[in-house]
Scaffold this active site. Structure first.
Site, PDB file in Angstrom:
ATOM      1  N   TYR A 157     -11.278   2.009   4.292  1.00 45.78           N
ATOM      2  CA  TYR A 157     -10.048   1.687   3.572  1.00 45.78           C
ATOM      3  C   TYR A 157     -10.246   0.514   2.629  1.00 45.78           C
ATOM      4  CZ  TYR A 157      -5.044   0.932   2.864  1.00 45.78           C
ATOM      5  OH  TYR A 157      -3.793   0.784   2.321  1.00 45.78           O
ATOM      6  N   SER A 201       0.789  -1.236   0.000  1.00 46.46           N
ATOM      7  CA  SER A 201       0.000   0.000   0.000  1.00 46.46           C
ATOM      8  C   SER A 201       0.817   1.280   0.000  1.00 46.46           C
ATOM      9  CB  SER A 201      -0.985   0.010   1.175  1.00 46.46           C
ATOM     10  OG  SER A 201      -2.013  -0.924   0.948  1.00 46.46           O
ATOM     11  N   LYS A 240      -0.043   3.168  -3.102  1.00 41.89           N
ATOM     12  CA  LYS A 240      -1.210   4.050  -3.230  1.00 41.89           C
ATOM     13  C   LYS A 240      -0.823   5.502  -3.443  1.00 41.89           C
ATOM     14  CE  LYS A 240      -4.680   1.283  -0.766  1.00 41.89           C
ATOM     15  NZ  LYS A 240      -4.026  -0.032  -0.738  1.00 41.89           N
TER      16      LYS A 240
END
Length: 381
Positions: free
Chosen positions: A164, A54, A57
């Site tokens: 999330y 992540s 991201k």
């Protein structure tokens, strides 16, 4: 406490299998250290290759910001205007036995909703709804790399709460559609090559493979054991929620670009105004909500700096208050599920990474090490 001592003590105590830590400012790297073996007979180093999950991201969001900077995309562009198939996604409104009850969302998700995790899409690790939906309908996980896996149902209407999930995967598809280039090609041309990030890629290239770290997971006996977890190779979709590999050295170049207001070493990737707009709070009155695990072997609960307000910029979690002895208001941060963490603090001209490859994510003993590292970074900056 010195950076190296913090890393060594954490590895010795088996709070992490190995560690790499780096700090820097707009001008360059200020401190770095490593401890333990990233793989058998391979000491951890600042050029060790990590599955950053992540941490991807922020890179995917920056790709979208590049298009916004150029006037080719707007924060409030509805996703379905660029990707009509997104209109097929419905809100999970309950269950009729084992049959999901779905309804149309009351609002249209935008690029801003995707970037701030307010689109309604949530992962199965922190919300039981998607996991049950996947089990009952045969929907595959986003980590399959299949386009079909991106159609998780929404858990709430867009723009109503933080949740999330796989939103940035859709943001990456928006970049592909608008630019006419696959996301890896777009990133290479517009971000990685200008910033000199030669060890960041959607695949482990030949020059990276000898430096790839292993993954460890803590078992029920409290000991670390080998564990297999990686983004899928050559997928249908390179998901900008999880697809990248990188090194601490490379990711620090990305973070330092923001401290330099969009440029690094003479190469500009965002305008100064674009960086300022990107790093603002993009959630309005909404705030980050504590992430409560439904998969303890994978992740603990995550509530950084409890009691303080956190929002979300167009790429990062954003602290809205100073943390005494640590990051200041306006700081931006996030992490990858294998405990690769970063933050940058424009007010203090400080960026940092502390990285390993271990599960569970944010277990308390890991967070103790992270706090010690951060306090050390500010004590010596």
């Amino acid at each position: 406490m010195a950076l190296q001592k913090i890393l060594d003590e954490a590895v010795s105590a088996e709070d992490a299998p190995f560690l790499v830590g780096m700090t820097g400012n707009a001008q360059g790297i200020t401190r770095s250290g490593a401890s333990g073996d990233a793989a058998p007979d391979r000491p951890a180093a600042t050029d060790t290759v990590f599955r950053i999950f992540s941490m991807t991201k922020a890179v995917g969001s920056t790709a979208a910001m590049i298009l916004i900077d150029r006037g080719e995309l707007d924060f409030d562009t509805p996703v379905e205007e660029v990707l009509p198939e997104f209109a097929d996604i419905r809100v999970l409104d309950g269950w009729d036995g084992d049959t999901p009850v779905l309804r149309a969302p009351k609002s249209k998700a935008t690029a801003r909703h995707l970037a701030t995790h307010t689109s309604g899409l949530e992962y199965e690790f922190w919300n039981a709804g998607p996991g049950k939906y996947m089990e009952k309908t045969g929907t595959v996980s986003i980590l399959s790399g299949l386009k079909a896996s991106m159609f998780y149902p929404m858990m709430s209407d867009p723009g109503t709460r933080w949740g999330y999930g796989p939103s940035i995967d859709w943001l990456g598809l928006m970049v592909e559609k608008i630019s006419g280039k696959r996301i890896d090609a777009f990133l290479k041309e517009n971000l990685f090559e200008p910033l000199g990030m030669s060890d960041t890629d959607v695949e482990v290239r030949d020059h990276m493979a000898p430096r790839l770290a292993g993954v460890k997971a803590r078992g029920e006996d409290g000991q670390f054991g080998d564990f297999e977890l990686a983004p899928p190779s050559d997928p249908e979709v390179y998901g900008m929620g999880h697809a990248l590999y990188s090194t601490p050295e490379d990711y620090m170049k990305f973070l330092r670009m923001f401290l330099n207001r969009g440029a690094l070493n003479g190469h500009r990737v965002l305008s100064e105004q674009g960086v300022a707009r990107m790093l603002e709070n993009h959630m309005g009155p909404l705030t980050f909500e504590k992430m409560v695990t439904v998969a303890p072997p994978v992740t603990a609960d995550f509530d950084p700096f409890p009691g303080t307000t956190k929002t979300h910029s167009f790429g990062f979690m954003r602290n809205e208050a100073d943390i005494p002895g640590m990051r200041r208001a306006g700081s931006q941060s996030w992490a990858g599920v294998l405990n690769s963490h970063y933050w940058f603090d424009p007010a203090s001209d400080l960026a940092a990474v502390i990285m390993t490859q271990s599960l569970p994510f944010v277990e308390p003993r890991w967070m103790k090490t992270y706090e010690a590292f951060e306090r050390s970074a500010y004590a010596t900056s």
